[in-house]
Scaffold this motif. Sequence first.
Motif, PDB file in Angstrom:
ATOM      1  N   PHE A   1     -15.640 -28.088   8.592  1.00 36.15           N
ATOM      2  CA  PHE A   1     -14.537 -28.664   7.827  1.00 36.15           C
ATOM      3  C   PHE A   1     -14.748 -28.552   6.321  1.00 36.15           C
ATOM      4  CE2 PHE A   1     -13.570 -30.914  11.814  1.00 36.15           C
ATOM      5  CZ  PHE A   1     -12.222 -30.583  11.898  1.00 36.15           C
ATOM      6  N   ALA A   2     -15.970 -28.649   5.862  1.00 41.44           N
ATOM      7  CA  ALA A   2     -16.226 -28.668   4.423  1.00 41.44           C
ATOM      8  C   ALA A   2     -16.463 -27.282   3.827  1.00 41.44           C
ATOM      9  CB  ALA A   2     -17.432 -29.562   4.134  1.00 41.44           C
ATOM     10  N   ALA A   3     -17.181 -26.432   4.508  1.00 43.58           N
ATOM     11  CA  ALA A   3     -17.612 -25.170   3.905  1.00 43.58           C
ATOM     12  C   ALA A   3     -16.739 -23.980   4.274  1.00 43.58           C
ATOM     13  CB  ALA A   3     -19.055 -24.874   4.306  1.00 43.58           C
ATOM     14  N   MET A   4     -16.051 -24.021   5.386  1.00 40.23           N
ATOM     15  CA  MET A   4     -15.276 -22.861   5.825  1.00 40.23           C
ATOM     16  C   MET A   4     -13.825 -22.982   5.359  1.00 40.23           C
ATOM     17  SD  MET A   4     -16.837 -22.423   9.655  1.00 40.23           S
ATOM     18  CE  MET A   4     -16.051 -20.883   9.980  1.00 40.23           C
ATOM     19  N   ASP A   5     -13.261 -21.859   4.899  1.00 39.61           N
ATOM     20  CA  ASP A   5     -11.871 -21.835   4.456  1.00 39.61           C
ATOM     21  C   ASP A   5     -10.939 -21.799   5.656  1.00 39.61           C
ATOM     22  OD1 ASP A   5     -12.596 -21.751   1.785  1.00 39.61           O
ATOM     23  OD2 ASP A   5     -12.636 -19.562   1.741  1.00 39.61           O
ATOM     24  N   ASN A   6      -9.757 -22.386   5.474  1.00 41.27           N
ATOM     25  CA  ASN A   6      -8.724 -22.269   6.499  1.00 41.27           C
ATOM     26  C   ASN A   6      -8.157 -20.864   6.476  1.00 41.27           C
ATOM     27  OD1 ASN A   6      -8.844 -24.929   7.388  1.00 41.27           O
ATOM     28  ND2 ASN A   6      -7.355 -25.632   5.885  1.00 41.27           N
ATOM     29  N   THR A   7      -7.763 -20.375   7.632  1.00 39.69           N
ATOM     30  CA  THR A   7      -7.093 -19.080   7.700  1.00 39.69           C
ATOM     31  C   THR A   7      -5.693 -19.289   8.268  1.00 39.69           C
ATOM     32  OG1 THR A   7      -8.030 -18.624   9.879  1.00 39.69           O
ATOM     33  CG2 THR A   7      -9.217 -17.748   7.963  1.00 39.69           C
ATOM     34  N   TYR A   8      -4.791 -18.451   7.843  1.00 36.69           N
ATOM     35  CA  TYR A   8      -3.394 -18.533   8.259  1.00 36.69           C
ATOM     36  C   TYR A   8      -2.980 -17.183   8.847  1.00 36.69           C
ATOM     37  CZ  TYR A   8      -3.446 -22.675   5.331  1.00 36.69           C
ATOM     38  OH  TYR A   8      -3.751 -23.889   4.797  1.00 36.69           O
ATOM     39  N   THR A   9      -2.149 -17.225   9.882  1.00 37.76           N
ATOM     40  CA  THR A   9      -1.686 -15.999  10.523  1.00 37.76           C
ATOM     41  C   THR A   9      -0.164 -15.938  10.469  1.00 37.76           C
ATOM     42  OG1 THR A   9      -3.579 -15.991  12.009  1.00 37.76           O
ATOM     43  CG2 THR A   9      -1.697 -14.654  12.660  1.00 37.76           C
ATOM     44  N   ALA A  10       0.338 -14.844   9.914  1.00 40.15           N
ATOM     45  CA  ALA A  10       1.773 -14.574   9.885  1.00 40.15           C
ATOM     46  C   ALA A  10       2.050 -13.434  10.851  1.00 40.15           C
ATOM     47  CB  ALA A  10       2.220 -14.199   8.475  1.00 40.15           C
ATOM     48  N   THR A  11       3.097 -13.591  11.641  1.00 38.76           N
ATOM     49  CA  THR A  11       3.411 -12.613  12.677  1.00 38.76           C
ATOM     50  C   THR A  11       4.840 -12.104  12.505  1.00 38.76           C
ATOM     51  OG1 THR A  11       1.936 -13.766  14.185  1.00 38.76           O
ATOM     52  CG2 THR A  11       3.499 -12.265  15.172  1.00 38.76           C
ATOM     53  N   THR A  12       5.009 -10.808  12.706  1.00 38.59           N
ATOM     54  CA  THR A  12       6.338 -10.206  12.681  1.00 38.59           C
ATOM     55  C   THR A  12       6.476  -9.272  13.882  1.00 38.59           C
ATOM     56  OG1 THR A  12       7.930  -8.988  11.339  1.00 38.59           O
ATOM     57  CG2 THR A  12       5.644  -8.304  11.165  1.00 38.59           C
ATOM     58  N   SER A  13       7.684  -9.161  14.399  1.00 36.67           N
ATOM     59  CA  SER A  13       7.961  -8.277  15.536  1.00 36.67           C
ATOM     60  C   SER A  13       8.903  -7.173  15.080  1.00 36.67           C
ATOM     61  CB  SER A  13       8.617  -9.049  16.679  1.00 36.67           C
ATOM     62  OG  SER A  13       7.782 -10.068  17.122  1.00 36.67           O
ATOM     63  N   MET A  14       8.656  -5.967  15.573  1.00 34.54           N
ATOM     64  CA  MET A  14       9.470  -4.819  15.197  1.00 34.54           C
ATOM     65  C   MET A  14       9.951  -4.084  16.441  1.00 34.54           C
ATOM     66  SD  MET A  14       7.045  -3.546  12.124  1.00 34.54           S
ATOM     67  CE  MET A  14       5.594  -4.180  12.912  1.00 34.54           C
ATOM     68  N   TYR A  15      11.135  -3.507  16.332  1.00 38.58           N
ATOM     69  CA  TYR A  15      11.767  -2.763  17.418  1.00 38.58           C
ATOM     70  C   TYR A  15      11.847  -1.299  17.013  1.00 38.58           C
ATOM     71  CZ  TYR A  15      15.273  -1.683  20.994  1.00 38.58           C
ATOM     72  OH  TYR A  15      15.946  -1.160  22.058  1.00 38.58           O
ATOM     73  N   ILE A  16      11.362  -0.405  17.864  1.00 35.46           N
ATOM     74  CA  ILE A  16      11.292   1.021  17.562  1.00 35.46           C
ATOM     75  C   ILE A  16      12.501   1.735  18.155  1.00 35.46           C
ATOM     76  CG2 ILE A  16       9.860   3.093  17.722  1.00 35.46           C
ATOM     77  CD1 ILE A  16       8.516   0.632  16.379  1.00 35.46           C
ATOM     78  N   LEU A  17      13.131   2.574  17.334  1.00 40.43           N
ATOM     79  CA  LEU A  17      14.252   3.377  17.798  1.00 40.43           C
ATOM     80  C   LEU A  17      13.956   4.840  17.488  1.00 40.43           C
ATOM     81  CD1 LEU A  17      17.050   3.349  19.078  1.00 40.43           C
ATOM     82  CD2 LEU A  17      18.007   3.149  16.790  1.00 40.43           C
ATOM     83  N   ALA A  18      13.884   5.661  18.537  1.00 38.63           N
ATOM     84  CA  ALA A  18      13.600   7.088  18.362  1.00 38.63           C
ATOM     85  C   ALA A  18      14.838   7.789  17.834  1.00 38.63           C
ATOM     86  CB  ALA A  18      13.180   7.708  19.687  1.00 38.63           C
ATOM     87  N   LYS A  19      14.623   8.980  17.324  1.00 37.95           N
ATOM     88  CA  LYS A  19      15.741   9.777  16.820  1.00 37.95           C
ATOM     89  C   LYS A  19      16.666  10.138  17.981  1.00 37.95           C
ATOM     90  CE  LYS A  19      13.483  11.590  12.813  1.00 37.95           C
ATOM     91  NZ  LYS A  19      13.361  12.682  11.904  1.00 37.95           N
ATOM     92  N   THR A  20      17.967  10.087  17.722  1.00 35.88           N
ATOM     93  CA  THR A  20      18.950  10.428  18.750  1.00 35.88           C
ATOM     94  C   THR A  20      19.366  11.886  18.605  1.00 35.88           C
ATOM     95  OG1 THR A  20      20.750   9.707  17.320  1.00 35.88           O
ATOM     96  CG2 THR A  20      19.847   8.085  18.845  1.00 35.88           C
TER      97      THR A  20
END
Length: 161
Positions: free
Chosen positions: A33-52
């Motif tokens: 609690f005292a010596a270690m830094d907090n870490t944060y996680t940000a998440t994003t989702s992506m959708y792939i579309l191939a060339k038509t």
Amino acid sequence: MTLLELFQLLKKHLKLVITLPVVCAIAMGIVSFAAMDNTYTATTSMYILAKTDDSGQMSYNDLSASQMLSNDIATLLDSDSVKSGAANELGLADLDDYKVSVSSETTTRVITLSVTGTDAKETAKVAKAMASSVSTVAQNVGAAQSINVIDEAKTPEVPSG
């Protein structure tokens, strides 16, 4: 030494056997609690579309190609060109302070990008910049028609670690 002698020895040093693990656990709790830094996680989702094809219609083959492209795009997310593009967009020298993880299911066209760092706001900015950068790089190399962000990275409110 018999089992009875072992139990007698443990009984003789019972205070030490109980106290030592408790003291170690308390010390580790204080350090974490005292010596270690907090870490944060940000998440994003992506959708792939191939060339038509030229008609603009999506065929079954286009959908299958998009599924296979998900693995390629997941690899691109971990490439130096995407990371340096995101770092340049944010005005950073590099993204070495951030841990990037990418997951992609083999049967979907959705990729999940998670970025972990010590600053919540910057972590979300890095995730957004990487999503933008991978879209540009993928289009430049001809890998995909578009990479659409489904869930934009939000600033994490609570630490993830």
